[in-house]
Enzyme design. Structure first.
Site, short mmCIF file in Angstrom:
data_model
loop_
_atom_site.label_atom_id
_atom_site.label_comp_id
_atom_site.label_asym_id
_atom_site.label_seq_id
_atom_site.Cartn_x
_atom_site.Cartn_y
_atom_site.Cartn_z
N HIS A 162 0.86 -1.19 0.00
CA HIS A 162 0.00 0.00 0.00
C HIS A 162 0.89 1.24 0.00
O HIS A 162 1.92 1.28 0.66
CB HIS A 162 -0.89 0.00 1.24
CG HIS A 162 -1.66 1.27 1.44
ND1 HIS A 162 -2.57 1.73 0.52
CD2 HIS A 162 -1.64 2.19 2.44
CE1 HIS A 162 -3.10 2.87 0.95
NE2 HIS A 162 -2.54 3.17 2.11
N CYS A 214 -4.48 3.13 -4.81
CA CYS A 214 -3.64 3.98 -3.97
C CYS A 214 -2.36 4.39 -4.67
O CYS A 214 -1.92 5.54 -4.55
CB CYS A 214 -3.33 3.27 -2.65
SG CYS A 214 -2.48 1.67 -2.85
#
Length: 335
Positions: free
Chosen positions: A100, A214
């Site tokens: 992430h 993301c």
């Protein structure tokens, strides 16, 4: 790829089972590839049916604001990366390079730190696959994604198994202009897209659909800062996790009303329902094993995938290697 329920665990299991390694015609002539991500003039209110196991942006500013910086301030820009679901599984998914991404900011005048990230409102599984409800003909999607901006940087989270590295320094003026852009980007880009779909492995392969997650938020923000005059440090390697599907040229199937409305397409409705059924949440362990086998059969043996993109459905004639997770190097912007 970004954080996230039980359906998320199924997504991860399917990727690994399908041998994921780390490392016909469309709607008409003149089809543009990759299909442009659709933007909107406002963010719609979430349907009450969509519930997140983990609250979205719990420490963010309630009104979505971003603090103004003094024009003469110098803001350090930080690259942040950590394994997906690190809070729950530690470094487990980091071994598969499932990461992430976010951006950190540090004010030289106030000494305050801030974090900006973009992720799913209702966790990854809900953004990747729909719910099938008995009272609703069409599959029901909970796939909004949004930016989260909050004060502070959780140094332990980013440094334990990931990355916290300065990549640039910007003025307060640049930061304030970037903040305006983030608000507009967030207002018009409302949904999350897990998959990048392309014809084959390789740099010159045709890309049919691009992801919107993301890492793409981080890349868009870096590019905007570069346009505003930021100079990024050299010699810093920056890699991002991307989930790829491989298929022949996609076939456009229609939107929700044309497929599931009146008169609709009953055979296609049945096929789409059967395809998505194995991804249902709240399965027992036995059901989960059967679902994984069913998914493998549809994607690898039948070479079939139904993609939902821009609120429209596409048929993907799948090709080997079918699915891959690639930890891809994408350099910082240069001027």
């Amino acid at each position: 790829m970004c954080p996230g329920s039980r359906m998320d665990s199924l997504v991860a299991a399917v990727l690994l089972l399908l041998g994921v390694s780390v490392c016909s015609t469309a709607s008409g002539l003149g089809q543009r590839w990759p299909v442009p991500y659709r933007r909107f003039d406002h963010r719609p209110k979430s349907d009450p049916y969509c519930q997140a196991k983990y609250t979205f942006c719990p420490s963010g500013y309630a009104d979505g604001s971003i603090p103004l910086m003094k024009n003469e301030d110098t803001i350090e820009v930080l690259r942040l990366q950590a394994p997906v679901w690190e809070f729950k599984y530690g470094d487990l998914l980091g071994h598969f390079k499932i990461m992430h991404d976010a951006i950190g900011f540090r004010s030289s005048i106030t000494g305050k730190n801030y974090t900006a990230e973009w992720y799913e409102l209702f966790q990854l599984g809900n953004c990747t696959f729909p719910h099938l409800r008995a009272d609703v003909e069409e599959p029901f999607w909970c796939n909004q994604g949004a930016a989260c901006f909050y004060e502070g940087i959780d140094d332990l989270h980013w440094t334990s198994y990931g990355t916290l590295v300065p990549v640039a320094a910007i003025s307060g003026t640049m930061f304030n202009e970037m903040a305006k852009w983030i608000k507009e980007d967030n207002r018009t880009g409302i949904y999350y897209e897990t998959w990048t779909v392309q014809e084959s492995v390789g740099d010159n392969s045709s890309v049919w659909f691009d992801s919107y997650d993301c890492s793409k938020f981080v890349l868009r923000t870096y590019q905007k800062l570069s346009e505003l005059g930021a100079t990024f440090k050299k010699g810093i390697q920056t890699n991002y996790t991307r989930l790829f599907l491989y298929s022949g040229e996609p076939v456009y199937l229609g939107n929700e009303s044309s497929i599931f409305g009146t008169p609709g397409n009953k055979s296609l409705t049945t096929a789409i329902h059967k395809f998505y059924f194995p991804y249902r949440p709240h399965q027992s362990f036995k059901e989960l094993l059967l679902s994984i086998a069913d998914i493998y059969g549809k994607v690898v043996i039948d070479k079939t995938f139904y993609l939902y993109y821009n609120f429209e459905y596409w048929y993907l004639p799948m090709k080997s290697p079918y699915i891959k997770i690639i930890y891809e190097e994408i350099p910082l912007p240069s001027r």
